[in-house]
Design an enzyme around this catalytic site. Structure first.
Site, PDB file in Angstrom:
ATOM      1  N   LYS A 148     -12.348  -5.211   2.169  1.00  0.00           N
ATOM      2  CA  LYS A 148     -11.665  -4.486   3.231  1.00  0.00           C
ATOM      3  C   LYS A 148     -12.454  -2.888   3.707  1.00  0.00           C
ATOM      4  CE  LYS A 148      -7.530  -1.594   4.745  1.00  0.00           C
ATOM      5  NZ  LYS A 148      -6.147  -1.322   4.228  1.00  0.00           N
ATOM      6  N   ARG A 186      -3.083   3.332  13.002  1.00  0.00           N
ATOM      7  CA  ARG A 186      -2.551   4.496  12.143  1.00  0.00           C
ATOM      8  C   ARG A 186      -1.655   5.085  13.003  1.00  0.00           C
ATOM      9  NH1 ARG A 186      -8.112   5.959   8.958  1.00  0.00           N
ATOM     10  NH2 ARG A 186      -8.144   4.061   7.855  1.00  0.00           N
ATOM     11  N   ARG A 203     -10.869   7.341   3.990  1.00  0.00           N
ATOM     12  CA  ARG A 203     -10.493   6.251   3.011  1.00  0.00           C
ATOM     13  C   ARG A 203     -11.885   5.798   2.230  1.00  0.00           C
ATOM     14  NH1 ARG A 203      -5.326   6.565   4.298  1.00  0.00           N
ATOM     15  NH2 ARG A 203      -4.513   5.506   5.836  1.00  0.00           N
ATOM     16  N   CYS A 240       0.900  -1.207  -0.063  1.00  0.00           N
ATOM     17  CA  CYS A 240      -0.088   0.003   0.029  1.00  0.00           C
ATOM     18  C   CYS A 240       0.766   1.224  -0.090  1.00  0.00           C
ATOM     19  CB  CYS A 240      -1.011  -0.077   1.174  1.00  0.00           C
ATOM     20  SG  CYS A 240      -2.339   1.234   1.094  1.00  0.00           S
ATOM     21  N   CYS A 289       0.032   3.873   1.877  1.00  0.00           N
ATOM     22  CA  CYS A 289      -0.428   5.084   2.864  1.00  0.00           C
ATOM     23  C   CYS A 289       0.813   5.583   3.815  1.00  0.00           C
ATOM     24  CB  CYS A 289      -1.698   4.761   3.505  1.00  0.00           C
ATOM     25  SG  CYS A 289      -1.582   3.121   4.413  1.00  0.00           S
ATOM     26  N   LYS A 306     -11.662  -7.767   6.183  1.00  0.00           N
ATOM     27  CA  LYS A 306     -10.863  -7.125   7.308  1.00  0.00           C
ATOM     28  C   LYS A 306     -11.848  -5.829   7.487  1.00  0.00           C
ATOM     29  CE  LYS A 306      -7.079  -4.025   7.828  1.00  0.00           C
ATOM     30  NZ  LYS A 306      -6.124  -3.267   6.939  1.00  0.00           N
ATOM     31  N   GLU A 335     -16.440  -8.045  -4.564  1.00  0.00           N
ATOM     32  CA  GLU A 335     -15.005  -7.555  -4.549  1.00  0.00           C
ATOM     33  C   GLU A 335     -14.187  -8.930  -4.510  1.00  0.00           C
ATOM     34  OE1 GLU A 335     -12.996  -5.099  -4.524  1.00  0.00           O
ATOM     35  OE2 GLU A 335     -13.973  -3.068  -3.824  1.00  0.00           O
ATOM     36  N   CYS A 365      -3.664   6.273   0.340  1.00  0.00           N
ATOM     37  CA  CYS A 365      -3.069   5.232  -0.083  1.00  0.00           C
ATOM     38  C   CYS A 365      -2.674   5.133  -1.560  1.00  0.00           C
ATOM     39  CB  CYS A 365      -4.296   4.043  -0.209  1.00  0.00           C
ATOM     40  SG  CYS A 365      -4.995   3.939   1.578  1.00  0.00           S
TER      41      CYS A 365
END
Ligand code: PBG
Length: 328
Positions: free
Chosen positions: A196, A206, A218, A121, A123, A249, A234, A131
């Site tokens: 996710k 974070r 996000r 990723c 981010c 997740k 997805e 991201c």
């Protein structure tokens, strides 16, 4: 009509031996994946305040930690990197000498029996904490996907055993698969963060990964917490694009999604018990409001009972020790 007194469910709960025999779900070390955070420097072991027991580790300490994890017979770790420098394009994410690339090489130089998964990723590497690449406040999809593919290849070149894209851009699994194959990494599996959610449970992470977005959130790429049909779409798409393992997740608040994904697709299915799930159990446990160990085992067992074949958890070492202590 009731079958009582012919049927008495309590007969199978009569003593611990019977209870052990009829137990339907049993935690095993092979279920566990332990997340680790790596920072530049040496001899660093920074406690993450909102996640008691979790540390940001410099590479030397990370290698020590990996040995301990391996000795506990936990099969796998996932690595998150905090870079030396952040910029608009997240350059250190795909730098051959970036923090993750160096960390993977250091682990692989000393340990050969631990599966090293890398989180892909941007981010953690972007100055704005998003991201992907930005145009104004919009996160660009296709331009970001090219960089993610580059990041994945550089992780594989460093020796990563498995690639786990967590960005939720469209088309990234296909792009990563193609890029890995082109470079000869046809054997390296992709575990996609397929469903996710845009979750409040990521708060403590974070802090740990220093990846809080500088503005906005996000929601334009992670999923709406209310949706399950969309999660299935997805997951289906990621499987078609070449994902070898699909992940849901967070875990605890999405057990229905785990169950449905496992039943519908029959794929190796992972779940991520995220930072907020961990922090809540830790905080209530520290206050004496719940029995931490008991709730840790209950939450983990629920994730497996829902259908997860494996799960990410900051409790991995504690669960492994619990298994050692309680199993004959
Ligand atoms: C993104 C990433 C995140 C997590 C794993 N990978 C954070 C996010 O999407 O904001 C969260 C994990 C956790 O909360 O434990 N690289």
């Amino acid at each position: 009509m009731s079958q009582f007194p012919t049927i008495r469910h309590r007969r199978l709960r009569y003593n611990p031996i019977i209870r052990d025999m009829v137990r339907e779900t049993e935690l095993m070390k092979n279920d566990l994946i332990y997340p680790l955070f790596v920072v530049p420097g040496s001899n660093i072991r920074n406690a993450v305040k909102s996640m008691p027991g979790v540390f940001q580790l410099s590479i030397d300490k990370l290698v020590e930690e990996c040995k301990e994890v391996r000795d506990l017979r936990i099969p796998a770790i996932i690595l998150f990197g905090i870079p030396e420098h952040k910029d608009e394009k997240g350059s250190e994410a795909y730098d051959p000498n970036g923090i993750i690339q160096r960390a993977v090489r250091a682990i692989k130089a000393e340990i050969n029996d631990l599966l090293v998964i890398t989180d892909v990723c941007l981010c953690e590497y972007t100055s704005h904490g998003h991201c992907g690449l930005l145009s104004g406040e919009e996160i660009l999809n296709d331009e970001t996907v090219s960089l993610l593919a580059k990041e994945a290849v550089s992780h594989a070149e460093a020796g990563a055993d498995m690639i786990a894209p967590s960005d939720m851009m469209d088309g990234r699994v296909a792009a990563i698969r193609k890029a890995l194959d082109y470079k000869g990494f046809t054997k390296i599996p992709i575990m996609s963060y397929a469903a996710k959610y845009s979750s409040g449970f990521y708060g403590p992470f974070r802090d740990a990964a220093e990846s809080t977005p500088a503005f906005g959130d996000r929601r334009s790429h992670q999923m709406d917490i209310a949706n399950i049909n969309e999660a299935l779409r997805e997951v289906e798409e990621d499987i078609k694009e070449g994902a070898d393992i699909v992940m849901v997740k967070p875990a605890g608040a999405y057990l229905d999604v785990i169950r449905e994904v496992k039943q519908r697709f029959g794929m190796p299915t992972a779940a991520y018990q995220v930072s907020g799930e961990y922090a809540m159990i830790k905080a209530a446990g520290a206050n004496g409001w719940i029995d931490e160990e008991r709730v840790m085992i209950e939450a983990a067992t629920a994730i497996k009972r829902a259908g997860a074949d494996m799960f990410f958890t900051y409790f991995a070492k504690d669960i492994a020790k619990w298994i050692d202590r309680t199993r004959k």
